[in-house]
Motif scaffolding. Structure first.
Motif, PDB file in Angstrom:
ATOM      1  N   PRO A 227      33.849  37.187 -13.292  1.00 26.47           N
ATOM      2  CA  PRO A 227      33.201  37.818 -12.138  1.00 26.47           C
ATOM      3  C   PRO A 227      31.790  38.286 -12.471  1.00 26.47           C
ATOM      4  O   PRO A 227      31.535  38.787 -13.574  1.00 26.47           O
ATOM      5  CB  PRO A 227      34.120  39.001 -11.820  1.00 26.47           C
ATOM      6  N   VAL A 228      30.880  38.101 -11.513  1.00 27.04           N
ATOM      7  CA  VAL A 228      29.501  38.570 -11.672  1.00 27.04           C
ATOM      8  C   VAL A 228      29.441  39.985 -11.119  1.00 27.04           C
ATOM      9  O   VAL A 228      29.507  40.191  -9.893  1.00 27.04           O
ATOM     10  CB  VAL A 228      28.515  37.652 -10.945  1.00 27.04           C
ATOM     11  N   THR A 229      29.335  40.966 -11.997  1.00 26.96           N
ATOM     12  CA  THR A 229      29.377  42.367 -11.595  1.00 26.96           C
ATOM     13  C   THR A 229      28.009  43.046 -11.627  1.00 26.96           C
ATOM     14  O   THR A 229      27.921  44.258 -11.451  1.00 26.96           O
ATOM     15  CB  THR A 229      30.333  43.150 -12.506  1.00 26.96           C
ATOM     16  N   ASP A 230      26.957  42.253 -11.852  1.00 26.81           N
ATOM     17  CA  ASP A 230      25.620  42.828 -11.908  1.00 26.81           C
ATOM     18  C   ASP A 230      24.650  42.065 -10.996  1.00 26.81           C
ATOM     19  O   ASP A 230      23.530  41.721 -11.392  1.00 26.81           O
ATOM     20  CB  ASP A 230      25.097  42.867 -13.339  1.00 26.81           C
ATOM     21  N   LEU A 231      25.097  41.794  -9.766  1.00 28.98           N
ATOM     22  CA  LEU A 231      24.187  41.222  -8.778  1.00 28.98           C
ATOM     23  C   LEU A 231      23.004  42.153  -8.581  1.00 28.98           C
ATOM     24  O   LEU A 231      23.121  43.386  -8.699  1.00 28.98           O
ATOM     25  CB  LEU A 231      24.906  41.009  -7.440  1.00 28.98           C
ATOM     26  N   GLU A 232      21.862  41.571  -8.281  1.00 27.11           N
ATOM     27  CA  GLU A 232      20.636  42.358  -8.116  1.00 27.11           C
ATOM     28  C   GLU A 232      20.301  42.518  -6.639  1.00 27.11           C
ATOM     29  O   GLU A 232      20.573  41.618  -5.839  1.00 27.11           O
ATOM     30  CB  GLU A 232      19.489  41.662  -8.849  1.00 27.11           C
ATOM     31  N   PRO A 233      19.723  43.664  -6.259  1.00 30.24           N
ATOM     32  CA  PRO A 233      19.361  43.856  -4.852  1.00 30.24           C
ATOM     33  C   PRO A 233      18.408  42.773  -4.363  1.00 30.24           C
ATOM     34  O   PRO A 233      17.470  42.387  -5.066  1.00 30.24           O
ATOM     35  CB  PRO A 233      18.685  45.231  -4.846  1.00 30.24           C
ATOM     36  N   TYR A 234      18.701  42.278  -3.169  1.00 31.85           N
ATOM     37  CA  TYR A 234      17.853  41.266  -2.535  1.00 31.85           C
ATOM     38  C   TYR A 234      17.682  41.651  -1.072  1.00 31.85           C
ATOM     39  O   TYR A 234      18.674  41.817  -0.360  1.00 31.85           O
ATOM     40  CB  TYR A 234      18.484  39.879  -2.671  1.00 31.85           C
ATOM     41  N   LEU A 235      16.442  41.841  -0.649  1.00 31.13           N
ATOM     42  CA  LEU A 235      16.141  42.322   0.705  1.00 31.13           C
ATOM     43  C   LEU A 235      16.908  43.614   0.999  1.00 31.13           C
ATOM     44  O   LEU A 235      17.447  43.814   2.082  1.00 31.13           O
ATOM     45  CB  LEU A 235      16.466  41.243   1.743  1.00 31.13           C
ATOM     46  N   GLY A 236      16.949  44.488  -0.005  1.00 35.05           N
ATOM     47  CA  GLY A 236      17.554  45.789   0.172  1.00 35.05           C
ATOM     48  C   GLY A 236      19.060  45.813   0.107  1.00 35.05           C
ATOM     49  O   GLY A 236      19.673  46.844   0.411  1.00 35.05           O
ATOM     50  N   ALA A 237      19.701  44.716  -0.280  1.00 34.91           N
ATOM     51  CA  ALA A 237      21.164  44.660  -0.348  1.00 34.91           C
ATOM     52  C   ALA A 237      21.564  43.673  -1.435  1.00 34.91           C
ATOM     53  O   ALA A 237      20.717  43.043  -2.069  1.00 34.91           O
ATOM     54  CB  ALA A 237      21.741  44.258   0.999  1.00 34.91           C
ATOM     55  N   TYR A 238      22.878  43.506  -1.633  1.00 34.71           N
ATOM     56  CA  TYR A 238      23.360  42.603  -2.672  1.00 34.71           C
ATOM     57  C   TYR A 238      23.671  41.208  -2.146  1.00 34.71           C
ATOM     58  O   TYR A 238      24.212  40.381  -2.876  1.00 34.71           O
ATOM     59  CB  TYR A 238      24.590  43.198  -3.348  1.00 34.71           C
ATOM     60  N   GLY A 239      23.332  40.945  -0.913  1.00 32.13           N
ATOM     61  CA  GLY A 239      23.491  39.620  -0.352  1.00 32.13           C
ATOM     62  C   GLY A 239      22.888  39.557   1.037  1.00 32.13           C
ATOM     63  O   GLY A 239      22.659  40.589   1.681  1.00 32.13           O
ATOM     64  N   HIS A 240      22.596  38.370   1.469  1.00 32.43           N
ATOM     65  CA  HIS A 240      21.981  38.139   2.773  1.00 32.43           C
ATOM     66  C   HIS A 240      22.642  36.904   3.356  1.00 32.43           C
ATOM     67  O   HIS A 240      22.713  35.868   2.714  1.00 32.43           O
ATOM     68  CB  HIS A 240      20.482  37.909   2.575  1.00 32.43           C
ATOM     69  N   PHE A 280      25.204  30.559   5.239  1.00 31.21           N
ATOM     70  CA  PHE A 280      24.301  30.433   4.094  1.00 31.21           C
ATOM     71  C   PHE A 280      24.157  31.811   3.455  1.00 31.21           C
ATOM     72  O   PHE A 280      23.589  32.730   4.049  1.00 31.21           O
ATOM     73  CB  PHE A 280      22.942  29.891   4.531  1.00 31.21           C
ATOM     74  N   LEU A 281      24.671  31.948   2.246  1.00 35.62           N
ATOM     75  CA  LEU A 281      24.621  33.208   1.516  1.00 35.62           C
ATOM     76  C   LEU A 281      23.512  33.157   0.473  1.00 35.62           C
ATOM     77  O   LEU A 281      23.531  32.310  -0.422  1.00 35.62           O
ATOM     78  CB  LEU A 281      25.958  33.484   0.825  1.00 35.62           C
ATOM     79  N   ASP A 282      22.574  34.086   0.551  1.00 32.44           N
ATOM     80  CA  ASP A 282      21.562  34.283  -0.484  1.00 32.44           C
ATOM     81  C   ASP A 282      21.991  35.459  -1.355  1.00 32.44           C
ATOM     82  O   ASP A 282      22.330  36.533  -0.842  1.00 32.44           O
ATOM     83  CB  ASP A 282      20.193  34.617   0.133  1.00 32.44           C
ATOM     84  N   PHE A 283      21.998  35.266  -2.667  1.00 28.62           N
ATOM     85  CA  PHE A 283      22.269  36.368  -3.590  1.00 28.62           C
ATOM     86  C   PHE A 283      21.356  36.209  -4.800  1.00 28.62           C
ATOM     87  O   PHE A 283      20.927  35.100  -5.147  1.00 28.62           O
ATOM     88  CB  PHE A 283      23.743  36.403  -4.010  1.00 28.62           C
ATOM     89  N   GLN A 284      21.060  37.332  -5.434  1.00 27.98           N
ATOM     90  CA  GLN A 284      20.130  37.319  -6.565  1.00 27.98           C
ATOM     91  C   GLN A 284      20.845  37.750  -7.834  1.00 27.98           C
ATOM     92  O   GLN A 284      21.573  38.746  -7.863  1.00 27.98           O
ATOM     93  CB  GLN A 284      18.944  38.250  -6.295  1.00 27.98           C
ATOM     94  N   HIS A 285      20.600  36.963  -8.912  1.00 28.36           N
ATOM     95  CA  HIS A 285      21.172  37.282 -10.214  1.00 28.36           C
ATOM     96  C   HIS A 285      20.285  36.672 -11.280  1.00 28.36           C
ATOM     97  O   HIS A 285      19.800  35.555 -11.118  1.00 28.36           O
ATOM     98  CB  HIS A 285      22.597  36.726 -10.346  1.00 28.36           C
ATOM     99  N   GLY A 317      18.355  26.210   0.344  1.00 28.85           N
ATOM    100  CA  GLY A 317      17.471  26.813  -0.630  1.00 28.85           C
ATOM    101  C   GLY A 317      16.727  28.023  -0.127  1.00 28.85           C
ATOM    102  O   GLY A 317      16.691  28.324   1.047  1.00 28.85           O
ATOM    103  N   HIS A 318      16.128  28.726  -1.078  1.00 25.07           N
ATOM    104  CA  HIS A 318      15.362  29.925  -0.820  1.00 25.07           C
ATOM    105  C   HIS A 318      13.977  29.706  -1.412  1.00 25.07           C
ATOM    106  O   HIS A 318      13.838  29.150  -2.483  1.00 25.07           O
ATOM    107  CB  HIS A 318      16.049  31.118  -1.485  1.00 25.07           C
ATOM    108  N   ALA A 319      12.972  30.146  -0.705  1.00 22.66           N
ATOM    109  CA  ALA A 319      11.606  29.989  -1.201  1.00 22.66           C
ATOM    110  C   ALA A 319      10.824  31.261  -0.969  1.00 22.66           C
ATOM    111  O   ALA A 319      11.094  32.019  -0.044  1.00 22.66           O
ATOM    112  CB  ALA A 319      10.910  28.810  -0.525  1.00 22.66           C
ATOM    113  N   HIS A 320       9.858  31.483  -1.803  1.00 21.20           N
ATOM    114  CA  HIS A 320       9.005  32.659  -1.677  1.00 21.20           C
ATOM    115  C   HIS A 320       7.645  32.239  -1.153  1.00 21.20           C
ATOM    116  O   HIS A 320       7.114  31.194  -1.477  1.00 21.20           O
ATOM    117  CB  HIS A 320       8.840  33.354  -3.035  1.00 21.20           C
TER     118      HIS A 320
END
Length: 321
Positions: A227-240, A280-285, A317-320
């Protein structure tokens, strides 16, 4: 010349009807450049209910959301219009430019910040196999621009999700069509399955997506069986999470419930109708944003929805910007 059908971005939109499949998707043919509509040619928007927070494009508003017109189905609404400067981008990487205009045709320059951004910009292919969550940059005159990779010819839809800074303004989600010229070969919608794999991560989807009724969607992120227990905040939350209805690409934009930092990310969402949706789930790790894609059927039975396997960062995909 091929005997396949010719479509334009606007023909693609007309072919998609509320809650039905995108009929042109089974044809193969060239995509022509559409005529660009003037601001004054847009039809008056239909009435639409909004959520308690004023953001009609978001899910989780309860049963009343089923009676409201879903987000992204109109290019003009609530006195605002999504005006695309680049409605026919070339295949591959190109720069997209657009603005939000008011009833006088003036570019809007002031927006409220929501979920870390003044405006959320989504581009998805009509066959729902390509998804881009982009972060455009706004010029002082109100023109937004962002680089995007649209890999294949065909119809796409762009969504602008925003809240004007004007006092009392409500959140708005507008949708407009893009057409990438060339030979159009739509891909079939991926089948349903319980997990998706993206960039070495496995994401399992559980819960329910119900028409006209709020339900919980729980996504669990693992890597290498752990399990990934250290997801990083993305757009103010842990998923979008963004959900698009197959056919007309009605837009349901939801954000997570309290919790985190993983492995579970929970959302509350209400489907506007029975039918098939792509999630479509965006998450940051690890400092990177990853996008997992799922196919879900709402209203078919009381079973929990399941997701499609084989989601890749190239398709969703996600782009900046």
């Amino acid at each position: 010349m091929n005997t396949g059908v010719k479509i334009t971005a606007f023909a693609a939109a007309l072919a998609a009807t509320f809650g039905t499949a995108y009929g042109v998707g089974k044809g193969v043919g060239p995509v022509a450049e559409p005529e660009k509509a003037e601001h004054g040619e847009h039809a008056a928007p239909a009435p639409r209910e909004t959520a308690a927070d004023g953001h009609a494009g978001h899910g989780g508003e309860g049963a009343g959301a089923a009676e409201a017109l879903p987000g992204g189905l109109q290019v003009s609404e609530a006195g605002y219009t999504l005006a695309l400067d680049t409605p026919t981008p070339a295949p591959g990487r190109s720069t997209l430019s657009f603005s939000i205009k008011d009833t006088a045709g003036k570019k809007v320059t002031a927006f409220a910040t929501e979920h870390g951004k003044e405006l959320h910009f989504i581009v998805a292919s009509r066959d729902l196999t390509t998804f881009r969550h982009l972060h455009p940059v706004k010029a002082p005159d109100g023109t937004w621009s962002v680089d995007a990779d649209l890999p294949a010819a065909g119809g796409y839809k762009a969504f602008a999700d925003f809240k004007p800074a004007a006092p009392g303004a409500q959140g708005v989600t507008l949708g407009a069509d893009l057409a990438v010229p060339g030979a159009y070969a739509p891909k079939p919608l991926p089948p349903v399955a319980p997990t998706a794999t993206v960039d070495g991560y496995q994401v399992r989807l559980g819960g329910t997506l119900d028409p006209g009724r709020a339900g919980e969607l729980k996504l669990t992120v693992t890597k290498g069986g752990e399990p990934v227990t250290d997801l990083e905040p993305y757009l103010g939350a842990y998923g979008h999470l963004v959900a698009l209805r197959d056919g007309d690409l009605a837009y349901l934009h939801v954000h997570p419930n309290e919790g985190g930092p993983g492995p579970d990310v929970s959302f509350t969402a209400t489907a506007p109708s029975a039918g098939t949706y792509r999630l479509f789930l965006d998450f940051q790790h690890g400092g990177e944003v990853h996008t997992a894609a799922f196919t879900v059927t709402a209203g078919a039975s009381d079973r929990a929805p399941v997701a499609t396997p084989g989601a890749t960062h190239g398709a969703a995909g996600h782009a900046h910007g």
